[in-house]
Design a protein around this motif. Structure first.
Motif, PDB file in Angstrom:
ATOM      1  N   ARG A  45       0.857  -1.190   0.000  1.00 52.04           N
ATOM      2  CA  ARG A  45       0.000   0.000   0.000  1.00 52.04           C
ATOM      3  C   ARG A  45       0.889   1.234   0.000  1.00 52.04           C
ATOM      4  O   ARG A  45       1.681   1.417   0.919  1.00 52.04           O
ATOM      5  N   GLY A  46       0.749   2.054  -1.010  1.00 49.68           N
ATOM      6  CA  GLY A  46       1.449   3.326  -1.064  1.00 49.68           C
ATOM      7  C   GLY A  46       0.535   4.436  -0.602  1.00 49.68           C
ATOM      8  O   GLY A  46      -0.536   4.190  -0.030  1.00 49.68           O
ATOM      9  N   LYS A  47       0.935   5.658  -0.858  1.00 51.49           N
ATOM     10  CA  LYS A  47       0.132   6.817  -0.467  1.00 51.49           C
ATOM     11  C   LYS A  47      -1.054   7.032  -1.413  1.00 51.49           C
ATOM     12  O   LYS A  47      -2.150   7.386  -0.982  1.00 51.49           O
ATOM     13  N   TYR A  48      -0.837   6.814  -2.718  1.00 55.15           N
ATOM     14  CA  TYR A  48      -1.861   7.075  -3.729  1.00 55.15           C
ATOM     15  C   TYR A  48      -2.310   5.822  -4.486  1.00 55.15           C
ATOM     16  O   TYR A  48      -3.273   5.869  -5.241  1.00 55.15           O
ATOM     17  N   SER A  49      -1.571   4.729  -4.326  1.00 49.37           N
ATOM     18  CA  SER A  49      -1.866   3.531  -5.099  1.00 49.37           C
ATOM     19  C   SER A  49      -1.357   2.293  -4.360  1.00 49.37           C
ATOM     20  O   SER A  49      -0.637   2.407  -3.369  1.00 49.37           O
ATOM     21  N   PHE A  50      -1.732   1.139  -4.873  1.00 53.30           N
ATOM     22  CA  PHE A  50      -1.338  -0.107  -4.220  1.00 53.30           C
ATOM     23  C   PHE A  50      -0.978  -1.163  -5.262  1.00 53.30           C
ATOM     24  O   PHE A  50      -1.295  -1.034  -6.444  1.00 53.30           O
ATOM     25  N   VAL A  51      -0.287  -2.204  -4.789  1.00 49.86           N
ATOM     26  CA  VAL A  51       0.126  -3.323  -5.636  1.00 49.86           C
ATOM     27  C   VAL A  51      -0.669  -4.546  -5.187  1.00 49.86           C
ATOM     28  O   VAL A  51      -0.750  -4.841  -3.993  1.00 49.86           O
ATOM     29  N   ILE A  52      -1.246  -5.246  -6.154  1.00 50.31           N
ATOM     30  CA  ILE A  52      -2.077  -6.414  -5.862  1.00 50.31           C
ATOM     31  C   ILE A  52      -1.737  -7.526  -6.848  1.00 50.31           C
ATOM     32  O   ILE A  52      -1.448  -7.264  -8.016  1.00 50.31           O
ATOM     33  N   LEU A  53      -1.756  -8.768  -6.371  1.00 52.28           N
ATOM     34  CA  LEU A  53      -1.579  -9.907  -7.270  1.00 52.28           C
ATOM     35  C   LEU A  53      -2.829 -10.088  -8.117  1.00 52.28           C
ATOM     36  O   LEU A  53      -3.940  -9.837  -7.649  1.00 52.28           O
ATOM     37  N   ASN A  54      -2.641 -10.541  -9.333  1.00 48.22           N
ATOM     38  CA  ASN A  54      -3.775 -10.929 -10.159  1.00 48.22           C
ATOM     39  C   ASN A  54      -4.237 -12.304  -9.674  1.00 48.22           C
ATOM     40  O   ASN A  54      -3.430 -13.234  -9.610  1.00 48.22           O
ATOM     41  N   ARG A  55      -5.500 -12.426  -9.306  1.00 51.24           N
ATOM     42  CA  ARG A  55      -6.021 -13.692  -8.788  1.00 51.24           C
ATOM     43  C   ARG A  55      -6.033 -14.787  -9.865  1.00 51.24           C
ATOM     44  O   ARG A  55      -6.023 -15.983  -9.561  1.00 51.24           O
ATOM     45  N   PHE A  56      -6.030 -14.379 -11.126  1.00 57.38           N
ATOM     46  CA  PHE A  56      -5.990 -15.328 -12.237  1.00 57.38           C
ATOM     47  C   PHE A  56      -4.787 -14.976 -13.114  1.00 57.38           C
ATOM     48  O   PHE A  56      -4.943 -14.463 -14.227  1.00 57.38           O
ATOM     49  N   PRO A  57      -3.583 -15.249 -12.611  1.00 59.63           N
ATOM     50  CA  PRO A  57      -2.362 -14.769 -13.280  1.00 59.63           C
ATOM     51  C   PRO A  57      -2.065 -15.493 -14.578  1.00 59.63           C
ATOM     52  O   PRO A  57      -2.393 -16.665 -14.746  1.00 59.63           O
ATOM     53  N   TYR A  58      -1.428 -14.748 -15.491  1.00 57.94           N
ATOM     54  CA  TYR A  58      -0.907 -15.359 -16.707  1.00 57.94           C
ATOM     55  C   TYR A  58       0.340 -16.152 -16.396  1.00 57.94           C
ATOM     56  O   TYR A  58       0.605 -17.166 -17.006  1.00 57.94           O
ATOM     57  N   ASN A  59       1.123 -15.661 -15.432  1.00 57.72           N
ATOM     58  CA  ASN A  59       2.352 -16.309 -14.983  1.00 57.72           C
ATOM     59  C   ASN A  59       2.545 -15.991 -13.514  1.00 57.72           C
ATOM     60  O   ASN A  59       1.993 -15.006 -13.008  1.00 57.72           O
ATOM     61  N   PRO A  60       3.378 -16.769 -12.806  1.00 56.88           N
ATOM     62  CA  PRO A  60       3.684 -16.414 -11.423  1.00 56.88           C
ATOM     63  C   PRO A  60       4.296 -15.010 -11.356  1.00 56.88           C
ATOM     64  O   PRO A  60       5.114 -14.640 -12.199  1.00 56.88           O
ATOM     65  N   GLY A  61       3.873 -14.229 -10.389  1.00 58.06           N
ATOM     66  CA  GLY A  61       4.385 -12.869 -10.253  1.00 58.06           C
ATOM     67  C   GLY A  61       3.572 -11.824 -10.994  1.00 58.06           C
ATOM     68  O   GLY A  61       3.921 -10.651 -10.969  1.00 58.06           O
ATOM     69  N   HIS A  62       2.471 -12.207 -11.620  1.00 57.03           N
ATOM     70  CA  HIS A  62       1.614 -11.268 -12.353  1.00 57.03           C
ATOM     71  C   HIS A  62       0.929 -10.364 -11.330  1.00 57.03           C
ATOM     72  O   HIS A  62       0.124 -10.806 -10.520  1.00 57.03           O
TER      73      HIS A  62
END
Length: 173
Positions: A45-62
């Motif tokens: 969680r950043g100040k203005y945005s966040f990073v989330i995993l794709n629940r249905f990834p194309y590859n690991p780390g998506h």
């Protein structure tokens, strides 16, 4: 010229947003309001945005990088939001490169339904690590994508590394 006859696609092409039966709720907005980051796959969680995993990834780390503010396109972002999203892209690429050693990346933003946006009302950036040979016969022949790592393992690895890099690099805007 040869043609591929695909009449089932006409429903998608002719459907408009006002005729769509999709929910008016936004998973990104819903997830970020909750205090359940692991279940919702929010790794940072950043100040203005966040990073989330794709629940249905194309590859690991998506992963996806998403502004908190619900906007549909990049030009509606403030300069601070856009700047932080770009910084989180850099941090995420560094973390994924360190953990997975991919041969390359797809970094993309689908703006609008016709451009492939699954969640068209809330703009987000996809980062997909790629390896030589990661596209094989399984998706084509068996309509199956083989993922060699659980989402929980991916979450734990990326959360720790992105947090570490985020703490080392200043995100002050």
């Amino acid at each position: 010229m040869e043609y591929l006859w695909a009449p089932w696609r006409s429903a998608y092409v002719s459907d408009t947003s006002k005729n769509s039966k999709r929910s008016s709720s936004c998973i990104f907005c819903d997830f970020i309001k909750q205090d359940n980051d692991k279940e919702n796959l929010v790794v940072y969680r950043g100040k203005y945005s966040f990073v989330i995993l794709n629940r249905f990834p194309y590859n690991p780390g998506h992963i996806m990088i998403v502004p908190y503010r619900h906007v549909s396109t990049l030009e509606l972002l403030t300069n601070d939001e856009a700047s932080e999203i770009f910084k989180l892209m850099k941090i995420s690429l560094k973390a994924i490169r360190y953990i997975y050693s991919p041969d390359g990346f797809n970094v993309g933003i689908n703006i609008g339904r016709v451009a492939g946006a699954g969640i068209e009302s809330h703009v987000h950036v996809h980062i997909v690590p790629r390896w030589n040979g990661d596209a094989n016969f399984m998706p084509i022949i068996a309509n199956t994508k083989v993922l060699p790592e659980s989402l929980e393992d991916t979450y734990n690895k990326l959360k720790a590394e992105i947090q570490k890099i985020g703490n080392e690099e200043t995100l002050d805007l």
